[in-house]
Write a protein that holds these residues in place. Structure first.
Motif, PDB file in Angstrom:
ATOM      1  N   ALA A  61       0.831  -1.211   0.000  1.00 45.68           N
ATOM      2  CA  ALA A  61       0.000   0.000   0.000  1.00 45.68           C
ATOM      3  C   ALA A  61       0.862   1.257   0.000  1.00 45.68           C
ATOM      4  O   ALA A  61       0.516   2.266  -0.597  1.00 45.68           O
ATOM      5  CB  ALA A  61      -0.911  -0.013   1.219  1.00 45.68           C
ATOM      6  N   LEU A  64       2.719   1.303  -3.596  1.00 41.55           N
ATOM      7  CA  LEU A  64       1.916   1.192  -4.817  1.00 41.55           C
ATOM      8  C   LEU A  64       2.025   2.415  -5.719  1.00 41.55           C
ATOM      9  O   LEU A  64       2.270   2.292  -6.922  1.00 41.55           O
ATOM     10  CB  LEU A  64       0.449   0.986  -4.411  1.00 41.55           C
ATOM     11  CG  LEU A  64      -0.387   0.135  -5.351  1.00 41.55           C
ATOM     12  CD1 LEU A  64       0.194  -1.253  -5.497  1.00 41.55           C
ATOM     13  CD2 LEU A  64      -1.814   0.059  -4.839  1.00 41.55           C
ATOM     14  N   ASP A  65       1.877   3.593  -5.124  1.00 40.93           N
ATOM     15  CA  ASP A  65       1.910   4.818  -5.935  1.00 40.93           C
ATOM     16  C   ASP A  65       3.267   5.005  -6.591  1.00 40.93           C
ATOM     17  O   ASP A  65       3.363   5.376  -7.754  1.00 40.93           O
ATOM     18  CB  ASP A  65       1.571   6.033  -5.060  1.00 40.93           C
ATOM     19  CG  ASP A  65       0.129   5.965  -4.604  1.00 40.93           C
ATOM     20  OD1 ASP A  65      -0.654   5.264  -5.274  1.00 40.93           O
ATOM     21  OD2 ASP A  65      -0.206   6.586  -3.577  1.00 40.93           O
TER      22      ASP A  65
ATOM     23  N   CYS B 173      -7.435  -2.776   3.823  1.00 36.04           N
ATOM     24  CA  CYS B 173      -7.246  -3.832   2.833  1.00 36.04           C
ATOM     25  C   CYS B 173      -8.077  -5.045   3.250  1.00 36.04           C
ATOM     26  O   CYS B 173      -7.822  -5.630   4.307  1.00 36.04           O
ATOM     27  CB  CYS B 173      -5.753  -4.173   2.773  1.00 36.04           C
ATOM     28  SG  CYS B 173      -5.311  -5.487   1.678  1.00 36.04           S
ATOM     29  N   LEU B 243      -5.126  -4.731  -3.167  1.00 37.90           N
ATOM     30  CA  LEU B 243      -5.004  -3.269  -3.141  1.00 37.90           C
ATOM     31  C   LEU B 243      -5.424  -2.657  -4.475  1.00 37.90           C
ATOM     32  O   LEU B 243      -6.020  -1.577  -4.500  1.00 37.90           O
ATOM     33  CB  LEU B 243      -3.564  -2.871  -2.807  1.00 37.90           C
ATOM     34  CG  LEU B 243      -3.181  -3.100  -1.350  1.00 37.90           C
ATOM     35  CD1 LEU B 243      -1.692  -2.944  -1.163  1.00 37.90           C
ATOM     36  CD2 LEU B 243      -3.922  -2.141  -0.434  1.00 37.90           C
ATOM     37  N   GLN B 244      -5.129  -3.354  -5.557  1.00 38.66           N
ATOM     38  CA  GLN B 244      -5.568  -2.856  -6.866  1.00 38.66           C
ATOM     39  C   GLN B 244      -7.091  -2.838  -6.930  1.00 38.66           C
ATOM     40  O   GLN B 244      -7.687  -1.885  -7.450  1.00 38.66           O
ATOM     41  CB  GLN B 244      -5.009  -3.739  -7.993  1.00 38.66           C
ATOM     42  CG  GLN B 244      -3.495  -3.730  -8.109  1.00 38.66           C
ATOM     43  CD  GLN B 244      -2.935  -2.376  -8.507  1.00 38.66           C
ATOM     44  OE1 GLN B 244      -3.673  -1.474  -8.865  1.00 38.66           O
ATOM     45  NE2 GLN B 244      -1.633  -2.223  -8.418  1.00 38.66           N
ATOM     46  N   GLU B 246      -9.086  -2.571  -4.386  1.00 34.40           N
ATOM     47  CA  GLU B 246      -9.557  -1.494  -3.490  1.00 34.40           C
ATOM     48  C   GLU B 246      -9.432  -0.148  -4.202  1.00 34.40           C
ATOM     49  O   GLU B 246     -10.325   0.694  -4.117  1.00 34.40           O
ATOM     50  CB  GLU B 246      -8.727  -1.460  -2.202  1.00 34.40           C
ATOM     51  CG  GLU B 246      -8.660  -2.772  -1.427  1.00 34.40           C
ATOM     52  CD  GLU B 246      -9.761  -2.939  -0.406  1.00 34.40           C
ATOM     53  OE1 GLU B 246     -10.563  -2.012  -0.258  1.00 34.40           O
ATOM     54  OE2 GLU B 246      -9.829  -4.018   0.209  1.00 34.40           O
ATOM     55  N   GLN B 247      -8.314   0.034  -4.902  1.00 33.09           N
ATOM     56  CA  GLN B 247      -8.074   1.305  -5.586  1.00 33.09           C
ATOM     57  C   GLN B 247      -9.100   1.529  -6.708  1.00 33.09           C
ATOM     58  O   GLN B 247      -9.641   2.623  -6.847  1.00 33.09           O
ATOM     59  CB  GLN B 247      -6.663   1.288  -6.174  1.00 33.09           C
ATOM     60  CG  GLN B 247      -6.088   2.665  -6.376  1.00 33.09           C
ATOM     61  CD  GLN B 247      -4.612   2.592  -6.728  1.00 33.09           C
ATOM     62  OE1 GLN B 247      -4.214   1.854  -7.605  1.00 33.09           O
ATOM     63  NE2 GLN B 247      -3.805   3.352  -6.035  1.00 33.09           N
ATOM     64  N   ASP B 250     -12.328   2.567  -5.241  1.00 33.90           N
ATOM     65  CA  ASP B 250     -12.294   3.982  -4.813  1.00 33.90           C
ATOM     66  C   ASP B 250     -12.559   4.897  -6.008  1.00 33.90           C
ATOM     67  O   ASP B 250     -13.287   5.884  -5.899  1.00 33.90           O
ATOM     68  CB  ASP B 250     -10.933   4.319  -4.183  1.00 33.90           C
ATOM     69  CG  ASP B 250     -10.820   3.787  -2.767  1.00 33.90           C
ATOM     70  OD1 ASP B 250     -11.874   3.555  -2.140  1.00 33.90           O
ATOM     71  OD2 ASP B 250      -9.688   3.592  -2.285  1.00 33.90           O
ATOM     72  N   GLU B 251     -11.953   4.543  -7.138  1.00 36.87           N
ATOM     73  CA  GLU B 251     -12.165   5.351  -8.342  1.00 36.87           C
ATOM     74  C   GLU B 251     -13.622   5.285  -8.794  1.00 36.87           C
ATOM     75  O   GLU B 251     -14.217   6.300  -9.157  1.00 36.87           O
ATOM     76  CB  GLU B 251     -11.241   4.847  -9.468  1.00 36.87           C
ATOM     77  CG  GLU B 251      -9.775   5.165  -9.217  1.00 36.87           C
ATOM     78  CD  GLU B 251      -8.817   4.332 -10.076  1.00 36.87           C
ATOM     79  OE1 GLU B 251      -7.619   4.382  -9.811  1.00 36.87           O
ATOM     80  OE2 GLU B 251      -9.284   3.634 -10.999  1.00 36.87           O
ATOM     81  N   LYS B 569      -4.047  -4.896 -14.387  1.00 36.31           N
ATOM     82  CA  LYS B 569      -3.083  -4.939 -13.271  1.00 36.31           C
ATOM     83  C   LYS B 569      -2.830  -6.381 -12.839  1.00 36.31           C
ATOM     84  O   LYS B 569      -1.697  -6.761 -12.529  1.00 36.31           O
ATOM     85  CB  LYS B 569      -3.625  -4.139 -12.076  1.00 36.31           C
ATOM     86  CG  LYS B 569      -3.769  -2.652 -12.333  1.00 36.31           C
ATOM     87  CD  LYS B 569      -2.434  -1.959 -12.246  1.00 36.31           C
ATOM     88  CE  LYS B 569      -2.583  -0.465 -12.432  1.00 36.31           C
ATOM     89  NZ  LYS B 569      -1.283   0.193 -12.493  1.00 36.31           N
TER      90      LYS B 569
END
Lengths: 79, 605
Positions: A61, A64-65, B173, B243-244, B246-247, B250-251, B569
């Motif tokens: 986490a 990631l960015d 997560c 996490l991908q 989750e991201q 969010d988007e 991803k």
């Protein structure tokens, strides 16, 4: 008579002193074992804490960015 | 020479006998000592016989203390061994108000170092003045522990107790999948609840030998009650993929402002769930701040009509049953078709469509015609065989089974509704699993969130062949790829990969009118790649998106782009080589637009 008495006394004393030494050694070992239990407990706690910190520091986490922002291997310039 | 003095006999007789008094004294002393020993012995015997057990217990209590050893709860790990949840020892502070001389002062001192309200704490101490045990604050930080020790409060009025606190190093997560451990160490929700017994472990006991001042001399483990720490549990999830997911959610939440959304990533052959995410969600480190609807694992608890995502299964079954052929063309009646009293509509008036185009354009009329050929009995058979209407068996609590009415309740209406995914409800996981079935040569596999234990070779997995492998492969490589390359799912196309999938836009029932609403939708997209050897199946489901494209909420516009991004991803992460090398600026799926594309205009992001 006196010699026999003194010999007997010395024998009894020697056995007592030997017994006391053994007892002390035994107690010392027990203390060491207890100390090891205590140290093992601390080590386990510290290990758990360090593991948590390591996991937090290396958590995807957090990275990631930065990974997403970095160019892919094939996209990098040759130099 | 000196001769001895003559002593007269009479005089000798009058003298006291030499040594007698000292012998008597000696006897008296001896008797005294004997009596003393006698008294002592009697006392010892009396104590031993009368109060022996009581005194023995008292002595033992002073010398030996028995202590419970708390088991450390096991960790939750992802499939790569990354820690998802772990426990650390913390100290919790308690006091004994009844032993406190000055409760107000003690409360003030403790409140100051623990950042509590001094007045409130003093009131608690006063109101529970007779109690011998009262929590002040639980799970103190190490700094707070040091600060409390420095106060040097009277030793018998306070103490620390060791407790464990759960930490989640990966942040927000898979919160709903993992669940929570309460302050008392009880698992609630998710894996924490399902595996509570394995995670919790078994407390042990040990004895401490103390000296006269109460200091520990020895620690003696109790061999009959050894501590058994909690077992580590390895999940099928992969933190990176999670996490991908989750991201992406969010988007979706910020772009479409829906009521909720969820995503699942499945490995189709093993049934492993690589990611499972829901929105809204909560921070597992601060569950007290979680909104009420954040606790739901929407991937297994929400159920809605699958809509068009159900169509591929019916087409596959129709091919298997021989009621349709792969090269067959169906007439779609130019957008209107009467089935008994019911008039069916397509979004666009289509004439003749091939089987592949019926799926690509998601024609309801084409599907209804396939339904008529299959009849209710066979439609019901495939619905049940594909796992709809029953729980998938995933190792998570609170799974919904979805709803499939018994065959005897099906009517002629059902013949038209079921093929287009109406009149039944399913969870997003069930829908993803039904596409995984087609990605897996027609075999339905139980989805798993847990990996097998160490030393355990297999899990309880059911593998059932529902669709023939040839049919499943053809459908996946042909019509379902067309859905993404030229049909409703174009926005999920990925350069270099042949993505297969199906959009779904299910109307929801308006709770006020009890009829299908034109505003309330569940937009979803289920897809997978590569088409030849699928490595992942993804579903993104968006409940009631409030932002629309030209007043519509099609799955192809709302969910497909997100699912495509997530799938990309996942494939990159799994190092899946592209199937075809894309020419510069050319997307494999960017083929000539068909009329269906006019329905949804691309959103600028």
């Amino acid at each position: 008579m006196l010699v026999r008495f003194l010999t007997g006394l010395a024998l009894v004393l020697a056995v007592a002193v030997w017994g006391t030494r053994l007892e002390n050694q035994n107690r010392e070992l027990s203390r060491q074992i207890s100390l090891q239990h205590y140290r093992a407990g601390i080590a386990r706690r510290e290990h758990a804490r360090a593991k948590l910190q390591a996991e937090q520091a290396g958590a995807p986490a957090r990275l990631l960015d930065r990974v997403a922002a970095a160019p892919a291997v094939g996209e990098r310039s040759p130099d | 020479m000196n001769a001895p003095l003559p002593i007269p006999v009479s005089a000798t007789a009058r003298l006291p006998p030499v040594g007698r008094p000292s012998r008597r004294r000696g006897m008296l002393v001896a008797l005294g000592i004997l009596a003393l020993f006698g008294i002592l012995t009697t006392r010892i015997v009396t104590l031993h016989l009368e109060h022996g057990e009581q005194l023995q217990g008292l002595a033992q209590k002073q010398r030996m203390v028995e202590e419970e050893i708390l088991p450390r709860p096991g960790d939750l790990l992802d499939r790569q061994g990354r820690v998802l949840a772990t426990s650390l020892e913390m100290q919790s502070l308690f006091v004994a108000p009844r032993r406190m001389a000055d409760k107000t002062r003690c409360a003030q001192q403790l409140a100051e170092v623990l950042r509590l309200d001094p007045r409130g704490l003093a009131e608690r101490f006063e109101s529970q003045a007779e109690k011998g045990f009262l929590w002040v604050k639980r799970r103190l930080s190490p700094e707070e522990v040091v600060a409390v020790r420095r106060l040097k409060l009277p030793a018998d009025t306070w103490g620390f107790r060791t407790e464990y606190r759960r930490f989640h190093p990966q942040g927000v997560c898979a919160a709903q999948v993992l669940g929570q451990r309460t302050i008392d160490g009880v698992g609630q929700g998710g894996i924490e609840r399902v595996c509570d017994q394995r995670l919790r472990g078994q407390p042990g006991r040990r004895r401490l030998k103390l000296d006269a001042r109460g200091r520990v001399l020895e620690v003696l483990p109790d061999p009959e009650h050894p501590v058994r720490h909690g077992e580590n549990i390895t999940l099928a999830l992969d933190v990176y993929i999670q996490l991908q997911a989750e991201q992406v959610l969010d988007e979706v939440m910020s772009e479409w402002k829906p009521k909720s959304a969820c995503a699942v990533v499945l490995e189709p052959h093993s049934g492993d769930v690589l990611a499972m995410a829901s929105r809204p969600t909560y921070d597992p480190e601060h569950p007290e701040r979680a909104p009420a609807d954040a606790w739901t694992n929407r991937t297994i608890q929400d159920q809605y009509e699958p809509g068009s995502t159900f169509k591929p299964l019916i087409v596959a079954w129709g091919l298997d049953q021989g009621v349709i052929r792969r090269d067959e063309v169906l007439h779609c009646e130019h957008g209107e078709y009467r089935m008994g009293k019911r008039l069916l509509h397509d979004h666009h008036p289509y004439g003749e469509l091939s089987i592949a185009d019926v799926l690509a354009k998601s024609s309801n009329i084409g599907m209804a015609k396939i339904g008529e050929r299959l009849t209710n009995a066979r439609l019901h058979a495939v619905t049940v065989a594909a796992g709809f209407g029953r729980k998938t068996g995933i190792e998570l609590p609170g799974e919904s089974s979805g709803r499939v009415w018994p065959l005897k309740q099906w009517t002629r209406y059902s013949t038209g509704s079921i093929p287009m995914g109406q009149e039944l409800t399913a969870t997003p996981l069930q829908i993803a699993n039904s596409l995984a079935l087609l990605a897996n040569g027609g075999y339905l596999v139980t989805p798993h969130i847990l990996l097998p234990r160490e030393g355990e070779e297999t899990r309880s997995t059911v593998r059932t062949q529902v669709i023939q492998t040839e049919t499943a492969d053809w459908l996946r490589r042909g019509p379902l790829v067309d859905v993404v390359s030229k049909g409703t799912g174009k926005k999920a196309a990925l350069p270099g990969y042949r993505v297969f999938g199906k959009t779904g836009t299910a109307q929801k029932v308006d709770p006020q009118t009890g009829e299908y609403s034109r505003q309330l939708h569940v937009s979803s997209f289920v897809c997978g790649a590569p088409a030849d050897h699928p490595r992942a199946v993804v579903i993104v489901s968006v409940d009631e998106p409030s932002v629309s494209v030209n007043g519509e909420h099609f799955g192809g516009s709302v969910a497909a782009p997100a699912a495509g991004r997530l799938l990309k991803k996942v494939l990159e992460y799994l190092r899946v080589a592209p199937e075809v090398s894309p020419s510069p600026g050319m997307n494999v799926a960017q083929e000539p637009d068909l009329d269906d594309s006019r329905r949804s205009t691309p959103r600028g992001r």
